[in-house]
Write an enzyme that holds these catalytic residues in place. Structure first.
Site, PDB file in Angstrom:
ATOM      1  CB  THR A  45      -0.945   0.048   1.214  1.00 43.42           C
ATOM      2  OG1 THR A  45      -1.650   1.303   1.210  1.00 43.42           O
ATOM      3  CG2 THR A  45      -0.215  -0.087   2.537  1.00 43.42           C
ATOM      4  CE  LYS A  50      -5.757   1.644   2.434  1.00 47.29           C
ATOM      5  NZ  LYS A  50      -5.792   0.968   1.113  1.00 47.29           N
ATOM      6  CG  ASP A 108      -9.870  -1.138  -2.265  1.00 45.70           C
ATOM      7  OD1 ASP A 108      -9.037  -0.248  -2.541  1.00 45.70           O
ATOM      8  OD2 ASP A 108     -11.067  -1.063  -2.596  1.00 45.70           O
ATOM      9  CG  PHE A 194      -5.618   7.330   7.570  1.00 41.96           C
ATOM     10  CD1 PHE A 194      -5.477   6.301   8.482  1.00 41.96           C
ATOM     11  CD2 PHE A 194      -6.145   7.029   6.316  1.00 41.96           C
ATOM     12  CE1 PHE A 194      -5.870   5.002   8.168  1.00 41.96           C
ATOM     13  CE2 PHE A 194      -6.524   5.729   5.989  1.00 41.96           C
ATOM     14  CZ  PHE A 194      -6.388   4.723   6.922  1.00 41.96           C
ATOM     15  N   GLY A 195      -7.574  10.032   6.735  1.00 45.26           N
ATOM     16  CA  GLY A 195      -8.756   9.994   5.851  1.00 45.26           C
ATOM     17  C   GLY A 195     -10.012  10.557   6.497  1.00 45.26           C
ATOM     18  NE  ARG A 223      -6.506  -0.269   6.952  1.00 44.57           N
ATOM     19  CZ  ARG A 223      -7.232   0.849   7.117  1.00 44.57           C
ATOM     20  NH1 ARG A 223      -7.321   1.434   8.304  1.00 44.57           N
ATOM     21  NH2 ARG A 223      -7.853   1.406   6.110  1.00 44.57           N
TER      22      ARG A 223
END
Ligand code: ITT
Length: 240
Positions: A45, A50, A108, A194-195, A223
């Site tokens: 990745t 991640k 993903d 994050f994100g 995750r």
């Protein structure tokens, strides 16, 4: 735990001689000989958020974990053309395994918002167009959701993980999935993660993912869930 596993078929066939790993990571023999490559695990990745989450959970495994940046030439990204998270994870794992010959883990993930019919979903990284910052994506999502009342702001993070390897003539393709239910906040909260973390409120904890410690997020997240199932499988694979 809503994780699932599936066996798949053959692996890609790109030459492993086109790419090399840096001297600080893997000896050349490990790349060209799948038998000795089994104990090096490539986390495929380019998303730093991640990598941080995956690497800390993989620490206890009996293998050397490396990232794409440990390859002396980082391959160009592959197009994610799948319609599900699992499809895209397999596309990425197959691609990087074909190039390196290493045991490869790809992931993903994304955010499904019910009021937006599941968007941004598999397009979470590209929501609003390529290159938009997370802050801009959050602002865009909140704007789209501005008239959606609290009870209709339900959403979930979903993660698909794919592991690809070859053991002699045998191809290994396994997938694992994790989900975490929650809802979209009206404004961002917290500085961690994050994100989309600052606007995703965990259904059980009532705080956004960005307000959780790394350990708390791992114990609750899509995750973390998918990765715990992956690690169980990896422990057996790495023993054999
Ligand atoms: P790779 O393909 O290189 O792994 P990417 O960032 O392009 O990196 P994805 O295609 O899987 O990864 O996109 C996932 C996007 O979903 C990611 O960029 C975030 O915006 C969002 N996302 C996934 N997991 C998240 C999490 O735990 N917290 C916040 N946002 C997350």
């Amino acid at each position: 735990m809503e994780s699932k596993m599936a066996n798949e078929n053959e692996k890609g066939n790109q030459s492993t001689d086109d790419w090399q790993t840096g001297a600080r990571s893997i000896p050349q023999s490990a790349i060209r000989n799948p038998q000795s490559a089994i104990r090096t695990l490539l986390i495929a990745t380019s998303n730093k958020g991640k990598v941080i989450e995956l690497a800390s959970l993989l620490e206890g495994l009996n293998c050397r974990v490396i990232g794409l940046e440990d390859l002396s030439q980082v391959p160009p990204p592959v197009e994610e053309t799948g319609t599900t998270f699992i499809d895209n994870a397999l596309i990425k794992a197959d691609y990087y395994h074909a190039i390196t010959g290493l045991l490869t883990l790809a992931e993903d993930s994304g955010l499904e918002v019910d009021a937006l019919d599941g968007r941004p979903g598999v397009y979470s990284a590209r929501y609003g167009g390529e290159g938009l910052s997370s802050a801009d994506q959050i602002a865009l999502l909140l704007e789209e959701m501005k008239d959606v009342p609290e009870e209709k702001r339900t959403a979930r993070f979903v993660c698909g993980i794919a592991l690809v390897d070859a053991k002699g003539e045998m191809a290994i393709r396994r997938t694992f999935e994790g989900r975490c239910e929650g809802r979209i906040a009206f404004t961002p909260h917290g500085a961690g993660g994050f994100g989309y973390d600052p606007i995703f409120i965990d259904a059980e904890l009532g705080r956004t993912f960005a307000e959780l410690s790394r350990e708390e997020k791992s114990s609750r997240s899509h995750r973390g869930m998918a990765l715990r199932a992956t690690i169980k499988y990896l422990e057996t694979l790495l023993k054999g």
